[in-house]
Design a protein around this motif. Structure first.
Motif, mmCIF file in Angstrom:
data_model
loop_
_atom_site.group_PDB
_atom_site.id
_atom_site.type_symbol
_atom_site.label_atom_id
_atom_site.label_comp_id
_atom_site.label_asym_id
_atom_site.label_seq_id
_atom_site.Cartn_x
_atom_site.Cartn_y
_atom_site.Cartn_z
ATOM 1 N N MET A 100 1.711 -4.380 1.421
ATOM 2 C CA MET A 100 1.240 -4.560 3.207
ATOM 3 C C MET A 100 0.347 -4.928 3.889
ATOM 4 S SD MET A 100 1.505 -0.162 3.060
ATOM 5 C CE MET A 100 2.537 1.120 2.464
ATOM 6 N N LEU A 101 -0.181 -5.713 3.143
ATOM 7 C CA LEU A 101 -1.783 -6.733 3.622
ATOM 8 C C LEU A 101 -0.736 -7.758 4.031
ATOM 9 C CD1 LEU A 101 -4.470 -8.130 4.733
ATOM 10 C CD2 LEU A 101 -5.045 -7.894 2.499
ATOM 11 N N ALA A 102 -0.200 -8.027 3.133
ATOM 12 C CA ALA A 102 0.737 -9.702 2.676
ATOM 13 C C ALA A 102 2.235 -9.546 4.452
ATOM 14 C CB ALA A 102 1.091 -10.224 1.867
ATOM 15 N N SER A 103 2.736 -8.018 4.213
ATOM 16 C CA SER A 103 3.912 -7.871 5.337
ATOM 17 C C SER A 103 3.305 -7.383 6.547
ATOM 18 C CB SER A 103 4.913 -6.433 4.931
ATOM 19 O OG SER A 103 5.266 -6.889 3.479
ATOM 20 N N ARG A 104 1.840 -7.315 6.543
ATOM 21 C CA ARG A 104 1.073 -7.229 8.007
ATOM 22 C C ARG A 104 0.865 -9.008 8.574
ATOM 23 N NH1 ARG A 104 3.665 -3.177 9.877
ATOM 24 N NH2 ARG A 104 2.216 -1.735 9.041
ATOM 25 N N ILE A 105 0.496 -9.504 7.614
ATOM 26 C CA ILE A 105 0.779 -11.329 8.173
ATOM 27 C C ILE A 105 1.406 -11.930 8.504
ATOM 28 C CG2 ILE A 105 0.648 -13.601 7.135
ATOM 29 C CD1 ILE A 105 -2.189 -11.612 5.413
ATOM 30 N N PHE A 106 2.757 -11.786 7.931
ATOM 31 C CA PHE A 106 4.232 -11.845 8.327
ATOM 32 C C PHE A 106 4.695 -12.032 9.598
ATOM 33 C CE2 PHE A 106 4.925 -13.319 3.945
ATOM 34 C CZ PHE A 106 5.299 -14.545 3.246
ATOM 35 N N SER A 152 6.085 -13.118 13.101
ATOM 36 C CA SER A 152 7.857 -12.328 13.983
ATOM 37 C C SER A 152 7.082 -11.871 15.472
ATOM 38 C CB SER A 152 7.761 -11.253 13.421
ATOM 39 O OG SER A 152 7.521 -10.173 12.732
ATOM 40 N N ASP A 153 6.087 -11.559 15.178
ATOM 41 C CA ASP A 153 5.495 -10.731 16.784
ATOM 42 C C ASP A 153 5.722 -12.036 17.631
ATOM 43 O OD1 ASP A 153 5.680 -8.067 15.828
ATOM 44 O OD2 ASP A 153 3.888 -8.363 16.068
ATOM 45 N N VAL A 154 5.107 -13.121 17.574
ATOM 46 C CA VAL A 154 4.844 -14.103 18.233
ATOM 47 C C VAL A 154 5.982 -14.983 18.338
ATOM 48 C CG1 VAL A 154 4.043 -16.763 18.675
ATOM 49 C CG2 VAL A 154 2.141 -14.262 17.620
ATOM 50 N N PHE A 191 7.768 -5.141 -7.002
ATOM 51 C CA PHE A 191 6.976 -5.101 -6.290
ATOM 52 C C PHE A 191 8.132 -6.300 -5.148
ATOM 53 C CE2 PHE A 191 5.212 -9.573 -4.322
ATOM 54 C CZ PHE A 191 4.529 -9.193 -4.110
ATOM 55 N N TRP A 192 8.835 -6.753 -5.731
ATOM 56 C CA TRP A 192 9.630 -8.283 -5.280
ATOM 57 C C TRP A 192 11.284 -6.820 -3.855
ATOM 58 C CZ3 TRP A 192 8.342 -12.362 -3.702
ATOM 59 C CH2 TRP A 192 7.319 -13.001 -4.287
ATOM 60 N N TYR A 193 11.310 -5.522 -4.750
ATOM 61 C CA TYR A 193 12.131 -4.795 -3.471
ATOM 62 C C TYR A 193 11.266 -4.552 -2.995
ATOM 63 C CZ TYR A 193 15.383 -1.191 -2.000
ATOM 64 O OH TYR A 193 15.581 -0.671 -1.392
ATOM 65 N N ILE A 194 9.983 -3.991 -2.880
ATOM 66 C CA ILE A 194 9.405 -3.095 -1.730
ATOM 67 C C ILE A 194 8.551 -4.274 -0.580
ATOM 68 C CG2 ILE A 194 6.851 -2.134 -1.111
ATOM 69 C CD1 ILE A 194 7.678 -0.847 -4.420
ATOM 70 N N PHE A 195 8.537 -5.487 -1.022
ATOM 71 C CA PHE A 195 8.353 -6.329 -0.262
ATOM 72 C C PHE A 195 9.243 -6.831 0.672
ATOM 73 C CE2 PHE A 195 7.476 -10.901 0.722
ATOM 74 C CZ PHE A 195 5.786 -10.953 1.068
ATOM 75 N N ILE A 196 10.053 -7.335 -0.068
ATOM 76 C CA ILE A 196 11.337 -7.201 0.245
ATOM 77 C C ILE A 196 11.941 -6.364 1.908
ATOM 78 C CG2 ILE A 196 14.237 -7.794 0.743
ATOM 79 C CD1 ILE A 196 13.496 -9.267 -1.779
ATOM 80 N N THR A 197 12.428 -5.024 1.104
ATOM 81 C CA THR A 197 13.298 -3.945 2.232
ATOM 82 C C THR A 197 11.470 -4.191 3.485
ATOM 83 O OG1 THR A 197 11.920 -2.397 0.820
ATOM 84 C CG2 THR A 197 13.716 -3.049 0.409
ATOM 85 N N TYR A 198 9.672 -3.546 2.817
ATOM 86 C CA TYR A 198 9.097 -3.057 3.906
ATOM 87 C C TYR A 198 9.582 -4.643 5.293
ATOM 88 C CZ TYR A 198 4.703 -1.903 5.506
ATOM 89 O OH TYR A 198 3.780 -0.817 6.373
ATOM 90 N N ASN A 199 9.170 -5.584 4.204
ATOM 91 C CA ASN A 199 9.399 -6.698 5.372
ATOM 92 C C ASN A 199 10.779 -6.711 6.491
ATOM 93 O OD1 ASN A 199 7.082 -8.438 5.559
ATOM 94 N ND2 ASN A 199 7.197 -8.287 3.594
ATOM 95 N N THR A 228 8.256 -6.527 9.614
ATOM 96 C CA THR A 228 8.742 -7.930 10.228
ATOM 97 C C THR A 228 9.742 -7.755 11.032
ATOM 98 O OG1 THR A 228 7.212 -8.083 7.917
ATOM 99 C CG2 THR A 228 7.964 -9.482 9.655
ATOM 100 N N VAL A 229 10.904 -7.711 10.898
ATOM 101 C CA VAL A 229 12.518 -7.648 11.348
ATOM 102 C C VAL A 229 12.667 -6.556 12.478
ATOM 103 C CG1 VAL A 229 14.088 -9.002 11.253
ATOM 104 C CG2 VAL A 229 12.674 -8.961 9.748
ATOM 105 N N CYS A 230 13.384 -5.461 11.755
ATOM 106 C CA CYS A 230 13.516 -5.229 12.251
ATOM 107 C C CYS A 230 12.626 -3.577 13.722
ATOM 108 C CB CYS A 230 14.247 -3.826 11.728
ATOM 109 S SG CYS A 230 15.986 -4.132 10.522
ATOM 110 N N TYR A 231 11.612 -3.752 13.408
ATOM 111 C CA TYR A 231 10.715 -2.769 13.731
ATOM 112 C C TYR A 231 9.463 -4.309 14.627
ATOM 113 C CZ TYR A 231 6.804 -0.429 15.325
ATOM 114 O OH TYR A 231 5.989 0.902 16.445
#
Length: 461
Positions: free
Chosen positions: A57-63, A67-69, A115-123, A127-130
């Motif tokens: 979740m922390l790493a994803s927030r950085i990405f 993505s917002d910008v 870990f990688w499944y959660i990382f990819i789907t969470y992002n 990060t992308v859709c939302y």
């Protein structure tokens, strides 16, 4: 379709306001789950260690911040028959619904693959859709009307309705999970229901919310570089103030939303009806209080309303500290906290619209998408950081992850849960009070708008 809107005054009718609010209901049906119950699902149903959840979740927030910008620049450059922001609601509605379901299809495999499944789907979801749907949705409000009171009403409708999405998903999910078998499959079924509702609401929002604000001379900005846009944004000091306020709003919801199910499960010994009851009461209180905020606004500025609310939240937390094991006291202080949170929720998005006008006045650059995208960075980083801190602290305290059964947690883990629930909101709302102390745009806004309109009559920004 003929627009039910007076282009001279920018007045919007109730159907448009409801349609606009429906967009945030849809976003919160999904994002409410991601920011509250998802951590519980990962640790107690998928068997993922809390430290892994926090790291993702922390790493994803950085990405997410990047993505917002990027999305802000994409919206800034978008030209279509539907406008700049509106087309993205249609384009991303189905991918957003699909991404929500994928969050809960974690495979029962090795920790590394999980870990990688959660990382990819969470992002993919956040990060992308939302980002690609919520950021254009937010900036759309400043493209629907320039009337300050109308934007306040749009913000009130948005924030009065958005908790409904969280009520639908968060309050009903645990009972639904129990009903459908209390396992991972039950979570997938529940999220599929919520995602379908979100899809319908997004299409309703797209159908009735039109971009009607057209600024003379704006065409000269079409070729602005990313660097020039960022430079103008950095000089907008009230953008930074609202960025922090929006960040604290999201952080407050994340802190209480993430830790509350653990508090009910391990401190009150009932995570189903107690959690659903507390969440429902707080959310309904926020909705009712937001609806009443325009009445309070007649007697106080937005900044003062938010400051008074922050004081009430702090008082409620200090009262609960007197007996943190008491469920009746928790109910009472949760209601008080909901009343206090309402002004920030009611006015933060109209304050972003005010920051758009202030930025145009100061820098002669109009930046709806950049102001909303930059502000979104604050809330997402704040939410990700708070989730990482919470899960990291729980791991450090010895919290034991499981795959469905309720374990006996060590006393250190129980103490951590209590400390987070008591102290976390206090830290957040002290920051809100500090920002309010320095915020002065409410007093300057009428004269700023008067000067802007004079400029625009001359074809200037």
């Amino acid at each position: 379709m003929n627009l039910p809107l007076d282009a001279q005054t920018g007045k919007l009718n109730t159907l448009i306001r409801l349609a606009y609010g429906s967009g945030d209901v849809a976003c919160n049906v999904v994002f409410g789950m991601a920011s509250t119950l998802l951590a519980l699902f990962y640790t107690d149903y998928a068997g993922v260690p809390p430290i892994t959840v926090g790291a993702v979740m922390l790493a994803s927030r950085i990405f997410d911040g990047f993505s917002d910008v990027i999305m802000g620049q994409i919206v800034f450059k978008t030209q279509s028959r539907w406008g700049q922001s509106r087309p993205w609601i249609l384009r991303m509605a189905f991918p957003f619904a699909l991404s929500a379901v994928l969050l809960f299809t974690v495979p029962q495999t090795t920790a590394s693959l999980q870990f990688w499944y959660i990382f990819i789907t969470y992002n993919f979801c956040t990060t992308v859709c939302y980002t690609a749907i919520n950021l254009p949705y937010g900036s759309l409000s400043s493209m629907m009307s320039r009337d300050g009171k109308e934007r306040e009403l749009l913000s009130v409708f948005r924030m009065a309705m958005s908790p409904i999405g969280r009520i639908i998903s968060v309050s009903l999910t645990l009972p639904f999970v129990k009903l459908f078998g209390d396992d991972q499959r039950a979570w997938i079924i529940s999220m599929s229901i919520w995602a379908s509702i979100a899809l319908v609401l997004l299409l309703f929002c797209f159908a009735f919310c039109k971009e009607t604000v057209h600024i003379p001379g704006r065409e000269s900005q079409r070729d602005f570089t990313f660097r020039k846009n960022v430079g103008a944004l950095v000089r907008n000091n009230y953008f930074w103030a609202v960025l922090v306020l929006w960040g604290m709003q999201g952080t407050s919801q994340t802190v209480t939303g993430t830790i509350m199910p653990y508090y009910c499960k391990y401190i009150f010994q009932n995570e189903t009806w107690m959690y659903s009851s507390l969440y429902f009461m707080e959310t309904v209180t926020i909705i009712i209080s937001i609806i009443l905020c325009p009445l309070v606004r007649r007697y106080a500025s937005k900044r003062n309303c938010i400051a008074y609310g922050a004081v009430l939240v702090l008082v409620s937390q200090f009262i609960f500290m007197l007996a943190p094991q008491s469920f009746p006291l928790c109910v009472a202080t949760t209601i008080l906290r909901g009343i206090g949170q309402a002004p920030l929720s009611a006015f933060v998005f109209s304050m972003l619209g005010d920051a758009v006008e202030f930025g145009q006045w100061k820098t002669r650059v109009r930046q709806e998408s950049f102001v909303f995208s930059g502000g979104s960075v604050g809330t997402k980083v704040g939410m990700g950081a708070s989730q990482a801190i919470i899960t990291g602290y729980m791991t450090y305290s010895g919290y034991l992850a499981s795959t469905g059964e309720t374990l006996v947690q060590p006393q250190s883990a129980l103490n951590a849960i209590v400390n987070i629930y008591l102290i976390g909101p206090v830290l957040v709302w002290l920051v809100v009070l500090l920002v309010c102390w320095f915020y002065r745009l409410d007093d300057k806004y009428p004269s700023i708008m008067e000067e802007l309109l004079e400029r625009e009559k001359r074809g200037e920004l």
